[in-house]
Design an enzyme around this catalytic site. Sequence first.
Site, mmCIF file in Angstrom:
data_model
loop_
_atom_site.group_PDB
_atom_site.id
_atom_site.type_symbol
_atom_site.label_atom_id
_atom_site.label_comp_id
_atom_site.label_asym_id
_atom_site.label_seq_id
_atom_site.Cartn_x
_atom_site.Cartn_y
_atom_site.Cartn_z
ATOM 1 N N GLY A 11 0.797 -1.214 0.000
ATOM 2 C CA GLY A 11 0.000 0.000 0.000
ATOM 3 C C GLY A 11 0.833 1.268 0.000
ATOM 4 O O GLY A 11 0.550 2.210 -0.759
ATOM 5 N N LYS A 106 11.845 0.825 9.026
ATOM 6 C CA LYS A 106 12.585 1.090 10.255
ATOM 7 C C LYS A 106 13.741 0.128 10.492
ATOM 8 O O LYS A 106 14.761 0.501 11.077
ATOM 9 C CB LYS A 106 11.633 1.001 11.461
ATOM 10 N N ALA A 133 5.069 8.307 10.543
ATOM 11 C CA ALA A 133 4.387 8.404 9.244
ATOM 12 C C ALA A 133 4.660 9.772 8.640
ATOM 13 O O ALA A 133 5.803 10.105 8.372
ATOM 14 C CB ALA A 133 2.899 8.107 9.394
ATOM 15 N N LEU A 135 4.240 12.755 10.085
ATOM 16 C CA LEU A 135 4.541 13.814 11.045
ATOM 17 C C LEU A 135 6.012 14.229 10.942
ATOM 18 O O LEU A 135 6.883 13.373 10.775
ATOM 19 C CB LEU A 135 4.239 13.350 12.473
ATOM 20 N N GLY A 186 -8.622 -3.739 12.698
ATOM 21 C CA GLY A 186 -7.406 -3.756 11.895
ATOM 22 C C GLY A 186 -6.302 -2.871 12.426
ATOM 23 O O GLY A 186 -5.313 -2.598 11.726
ATOM 24 N N GLU A 189 -1.508 -5.964 14.374
ATOM 25 C CA GLU A 189 -1.036 -7.041 13.517
ATOM 26 C C GLU A 189 -1.887 -8.286 13.774
ATOM 27 O O GLU A 189 -2.616 -8.357 14.780
ATOM 28 C CB GLU A 189 0.433 -7.336 13.811
ATOM 29 N N LYS A 204 11.450 2.989 17.051
ATOM 30 C CA LYS A 204 11.308 4.426 16.791
ATOM 31 C C LYS A 204 12.135 5.244 17.784
ATOM 32 O O LYS A 204 12.770 6.242 17.403
ATOM 33 C CB LYS A 204 9.837 4.816 16.844
#
Length: 334
Positions: A11, A106, A133, A135, A186, A189, A204
Site C-alpha cells: 500500500g 525502520k 508516518a 509527522l 485492523g 497485527e 522508533k
Amino acid sequence: MHNLAIYGFGGVGRAVLAQALPHFTLALVADRSGYVVGPLSNERWLAVAAAKAQGATLASLPEGTSGDWRAALPAGCLVADTTAEANAAQLVELVASGQRLALANKKPLCEDLNLFQALVGKRRTRYEATVGAGLPIVVTTNLLRDTGDQVQRIEGCLSGTLGFLLSSIEQGQPYSAAVREAKALGWTEPDPRDDLGGVDVARKALILGRTLGYQWNLSEIAIEPLYPAEFAGLSIAEFMAQLEQLDAGYAQRQADAVAQGQTLRYVASITPAGARVGLQAVANTSPLGSLKGPDNMVAWTTKRYQERPLVVRGPGAGVEVTASAVLFDLLALR
C-alpha cells in the site's frame, strides 16, 4: 527528471508511486518476486499498481522480470524502501554505489550501529516516515541538533494501536475488550502481541536516539510489554482467550493514575542517559495526557524549549501520509 526506484510495492509503495509520478521518472518498481522496469507511461505504471493491489506479483506481469532488482538500477538513482526487511547491508551497498535512499522501513536503521552510520553518515539516506508516518518528527529532531540546541528529553506516544488501547481503557473499557476491538478494526497485527510487545515503539525511540548521535543498540532500550512474560509462548488463539486475566490489573493501574490526576499512556522516553518505552502515568494537563485515540505525539524538551516543550501531534499511521513523508525525503534528496 531524476530516476526513482521503489522497493516494496504494498500500500505505501503504491501510494509513493502515485504521489511521485509528477516529480520523477520511474525507473522500476520491485517486490520479493521480481521487478518491472521502465520506461512506461504513467497510465501503465498505475495499471501495474492496480494489478499488484489485486494480488498479482510483479514478476507475473507482462512487463515483469524475476531476479535481483538492484542490477537494473540506473546510476545515481533515488530509491524508496517501503518494505519491512532487515536489509541494512544491502542498502549500505546501494549508498556506497552512489544511490540515495528514502526509507519508510525502520528495521535497517535499527541493525548494527556501524551499518546505521554507513547508511546515514554521508546524508544520502533520509527516513522521515520511519518514526511518525507523515509527522515531521525526524526533521524536527535534526533541526534542533543541527542548530545547536541541547535536547534534554524527547517523550512521545508513537503507536496509534497502543494509543487507541489506552484511550479505551481510560474510558472504562476492559483491557480484553479493547484489544479485541483494536484487532477487529485492523489496528493490530494478526498477532496483537507484535504491537503490545512495544518493540516497534522501541525501534522508533532508537532511531531518534541515533539521530541525536547516541551510539545505542536496540538491546539497550528498556521495553515494557503490555502482557506478562508467560503469555509470550501462547498461540494467538490461546492469547486472545486468556485476555480477561489481565483486565483487573490494567483497570487498577488506570484507577491509581486517575486518583493522582493522571492517566496512562504508552510512552517512549529518550534522554542522554538512555531510552525506555512502557506504560507511564502522565498528568491529565500535560501534552501526552491530552492525547486521545490513535494519534501520535512527540514533545521535545530542550535548552531553547525548556519551559514549554516543542510538540508535534497528528496521525502517526496511514498509507497516504506515510507516502507523503517518503516523497518529502525524495524531493529533498534530488
